[in-house]
Design an enzyme around this catalytic site. Sequence first.
Site, PDB file in Angstrom:
ATOM      1  CB  THR A  98       9.034  37.989 -13.828  1.00 39.31           C
ATOM      2  OG1 THR A  98       9.328  36.903 -13.579  1.00 39.31           O
ATOM      3  CG2 THR A  98       7.325  38.004 -14.827  1.00 39.31           C
ATOM      4  CG  ASP A  99       9.323  41.104  -8.776  1.00 43.97           C
ATOM      5  OD1 ASP A  99       8.351  39.975  -9.223  1.00 43.97           O
ATOM      6  OD2 ASP A  99       9.009  42.264  -8.706  1.00 43.97           O
ATOM      7  CD  GLN A 100      13.226  36.532  -4.648  1.00 42.18           C
ATOM      8  OE1 GLN A 100      13.694  37.672  -3.472  1.00 42.18           O
ATOM      9  NE2 GLN A 100      13.683  35.780  -3.353  1.00 42.18           N
ATOM     10  N   GLY A 132       7.792  37.061  -9.750  1.00 42.37           N
ATOM     11  CA  GLY A 132       7.280  36.636 -10.794  1.00 42.37           C
ATOM     12  C   GLY A 132       5.684  37.762 -10.876  1.00 42.37           C
ATOM     13  CB  VAL A 133       5.441  41.468 -10.572  1.00 40.11           C
ATOM     14  CG1 VAL A 133       5.084  42.697 -11.109  1.00 40.11           C
ATOM     15  CG2 VAL A 133       4.572  40.973  -9.394  1.00 40.11           C
TER      16      VAL A 133
END
Length: 142
Positions: free
Chosen positions: A20-22, A24-25
Amino acid sequence: MKPMSTFTTESRLRVRYAETDQMGVVYHANFLIWMEIGRTDHCKERGFAYTEMEAAGFRLAVTDVHCRYQASAKYDDEILVVTRVREARSRQVVFDYEIRRATDGLLLATGDTTHTVINPEGRPTRMSEYFLKLLQGEPNAE
């Protein structure tokens, strides 16, 4: 060419923090990794491990990928990858995928991968009848 069955396999996984990215995706390229998990599990359900096919001198090189994103996956979601063989010929195999959130069935993405059969030297070749029949038929087909 023999028509394909409707046989599908389901692979379950949980979104890891590293995917994920920052916010949470899930980063989009991870869906391709999930397709690979589905493909590997599908081969096992058909009666062979991908490593068996490699040991026999056959590899499936990805030559085309499509992925249509419908919704986001987030950290710690349980993911369901549904995989089926759309087409299996002596020199080419096409897999279809549906990626869903397991808890509610929400469709996250659909996709397909096209593979050319190659030998260990990387040259196109014909897949053996044994593996071809397993990919074309019902599970554990002889």
